[in-house]
Design an enzyme around this catalytic site. Structure first.
Site, short mmCIF file in Angstrom:
data_model
loop_
_atom_site.label_atom_id
_atom_site.label_comp_id
_atom_site.label_asym_id
_atom_site.label_seq_id
_atom_site.Cartn_x
_atom_site.Cartn_y
_atom_site.Cartn_z
N CYS A 145 0.86 -1.21 -0.20
CA CYS A 145 -0.16 0.18 -0.05
C CYS A 145 0.95 1.24 0.22
CB CYS A 145 -0.96 0.05 1.23
SG CYS A 145 -2.22 -1.37 1.14
N HIS A 146 1.66 1.40 0.94
CA HIS A 146 2.54 2.51 1.18
C HIS A 146 3.94 2.29 1.11
CE1 HIS A 146 -1.71 3.28 2.64
NE2 HIS A 146 -1.50 4.31 1.59
#
Lengths: 181, 425
Positions: A145-146
């Site tokens: 995701c990040h």
């Protein structure tokens, strides 16, 4: 009661007014407790707090995911290279410095010293995604995701996550069975 | 601009009703003979368009709720059933899903219009702040609505966004578990999101009524930003703005219908047609397009708590905007320096939207950081300082004057006619 008395002293009416107001305020606040607390985990959800996992089939180098309290838990059977890499890290270089000996299964927390077993909650400490095994720069996990990278002791090494993957409470019931929770 | 009521009951019944519950009088005074500045342009039609969007979402939403099942085992299938089996279900669901995007498109235009013409300035601060409340409610509603189909993006979007609250020191985890009703996003979460998704539009409706009330006390701002000075500056709302709003709404509906019928999934994400799987995170999680700028602000700050604060702060700052902008001139038409900075602000929002949809790496991080810095600087540095140092252009003497050249004032046919109905007193 004379006029001057009514102007200067606390009257029965003042007392009733304040008493009624205070009663309504306390009662209103008390009524909020069930209205708010109903949203917390219910009894059936809390009842699923522990699980037993059979780990006999997990070969060295393999990992399984099990569900515990609605969250995935990574049970990883680490290779000697994984362990060596995790032990070799200089703690001062870590964001959340914890030695590998406290990350893996150890006698005081988990009832057995087993450096080859690493059990962590598989939820990225940034915003809750599931990190992917075997990707990332440190041989552990990578969160898609990040972009958080975790090492072979599931410690945060790079990216936005603030802390290591948490270690759930667990004990070895035998060589082949672990109770999580 | 409170004005004298011109309502005249048309018969014995309306006269009887007027003395008991004067709803027709309220409607007449706010929607028919409401004096409105004569120079409102098409940017001002989005208020009416937004009212249409809200009603359309409520109507389609109530119908969808008749066929939807808020349970983790049935939610995805009940949505597929709506798409395949329910009569016209595909149309109603696409109208609702596309409608959310159209709603945000219109609200962003509406907000930028307010920023450009200084509609947040005295005496319209409360009107503006109610608008920010509506925006926040819309965001909460849209987020919870996106969770309901229980696809992969629903589940992981819900996970990422509810995890914002874990950034709160000490009580973060307790608050997050309270929001979830469990130890992760699950059935309890889906159920309460459905309940709140049904509730919030009606809360929005209530705040919209307050928003319109707060609009009707000082009256509309207008592109010149100067106050209405008399009847020559206004026209009655009906028919002038009912027709103008209606025409703009027709054009808007063409765009809306084009998306619904020709590209219903263009604004969505294909991963949401995969049923939710709590064990597999999709490789690239992105929110819906209308949240991308805020998502980019979140990601551009490397610290978790500060990132969350910046993201919420980017909206919270709008609440204090009326007191940050120090210029006495409302409309940017007459503020040459701020005009340029405003263009920069729109560009920064565009850059944030673009970067929010890209992976958080390399050059996108740099752009997002620059745009984030500009976003906050616009409110915290540029507006407070420029308002004090800039020399505004000369303001027109009245609203009517720049619209009407001197000869037209004497007897121009189309424009002279507009003043005629206003001889009431």
């Amino acid at each position: 009661m004379s006029q001057t008395q009514a102007d200067t002293t606390v009257t029965r009416r003042d007392f009733i007014y304040l008493g009624a107001g205070a009663f309504a305020a306390v009662g209103g606040a008390a009524a909020l407790v069930p209205l708010i607390h109903q949203m917390n985990p219910a009894a059936d959800v809390r009842a699923l707090a522990t699980i037993d996992v059979d780990i006999s089939a997990i070969a060295v180098g393999q990992q399984i995911k099990v569900m515990w309290q609605g969250k995935p838990v990574f049970v990883r059977h680490r290779t000697p290279e994984d362990i060596a890499a995790a032990e070799a890290v200089d703690l001062s270089a870590l964001r959340d410095p914890v030695p590998d000996s406290e990350r893996r299964a150890n006698a005081e927390e988990n009832g057995m010293d087993r450096p080859d077993w690493l059990i962590v909650v598989g939820v990225c400490t940034h915003l809750g995604c599931i990190p992917i095994e075997g990707r990332g720069d440190y041989g552990g996990w990578f969160c898609p995701c990040h972009g958080s990278h975790y090492d072979t002791a599931a410690r945060i090494r790079l990216g936005p996550a603030p802390t290591n993957l948490p270690k759930p409470p667990y004990v070895f019931l035998s060589d082949s069975e672990v109770q999580i929770g | 601009m409170s004005h004298q009521s011109t309502y005249r009951p048309t018969g014995p019944f309306t006269e009887w009703l007027d003395k008991r519950l004067p709803v027709p009088r309220l409607m007449h005074d706010s929607l028919v003979d409401f004096p409105t500045p004569r120079n409102l342009n098409y940017w001002y039609t989005f208020g009416g368009i937004l009212t249409f969007c809200l009603i359309s979402q409520i109507v389609t939403g109530i119908i969808l709720a008749m066929h939807y099942t808020p349970h983790v085992d049935y939610a995805f299938e009940s949505v597929e059933r709506i798409m395949r089996d329910v009569n016209f279900g595909w149309l109603l669901r696409y109208a609702h899903a596309v409608g959310a995007s159209m709603f945000f498109f219109a609200v962003y235009v509406h907000i930028f219009r307010g920023l450009y013409y200084g509609s947040y300035k005295a005496p319209r601060e409360v009107l503006w702040m109610l608008g920010v409340v509506i925006l926040l409610l819309m965001m909460a509603t849209a987020f919870m609505g996106y969770v309901l189909p229980w696809g992969q993006m629903s589940f992981w979007g819900a996970t990422v966004i509810t995890n914002f609250f874990t950034a709160i020191p000490l009580v973060g985890n307790a608050i997050t578990e309270w929001l979830w009703g469990g130890f992760a996003v699950g059935n309890a979460t889906l159920n309460r999101f459905f309940s709140l998704h049904y509730l919030l539009p009606f809360v929005i409706f209530g705040v919209v009524i307050l928003h319109i009330w707060a609009l009707h006390v000082p009256g509309n701002n207008n592109p010149t930003g100067i106050d209405v000075r008399g009847k020559q500056d206004t026209v009655p709302f009906h028919p002038y703005y009912t027709v103008k709003d209606g025409f703009a709404l027709s054009l808007f509906c063409i765009l809306f219908a084009w998306y619904v019928f020709f590209a219903p999934n263009a604004l969505g994400h294909p991963d949401n047609y995969i049923p939710a799987d709590p064990l597999v995170t999709p490789p690239h999680i992105v929110p819906e397009w209308y949240f991308l700028p805020f998502y980019a602000i979140l990601r551009s700050i490397p610290d978790k708590l500060l990132g969350v604060i910046a993201m919420f702060g980017s909206i919270a700052i709008l609440f204090v905007l009326p007191w940050l902008d120090r210029s006495p001139v409302r409309s940017l038409r007459y503020r040459p320096m701020t005009q340029i900075f405003f263009v920069g602000f729109v560009v920064a929002c565009g850059v944030l939207m673009y970067c929010g949809g890209k992976p958080a790496e390399g050059v996108y991080v740099l752009w997002a950081r620059l745009a984030t810095a500009y976003y906050f600087a616009y409110f915290l540095l540029i507006l407070p300082i420029v308002g004090l140092i800039e020399t505004p252009r000369k303001l027109p003497d009245s609203i009517a004057k720049p619209v009407l050249p001197a000869p037209a004032l004497a007897g121009g046919t189309p424009i002279g006619a507009t003043a005629a109905p206003h001889t009431d007193g």
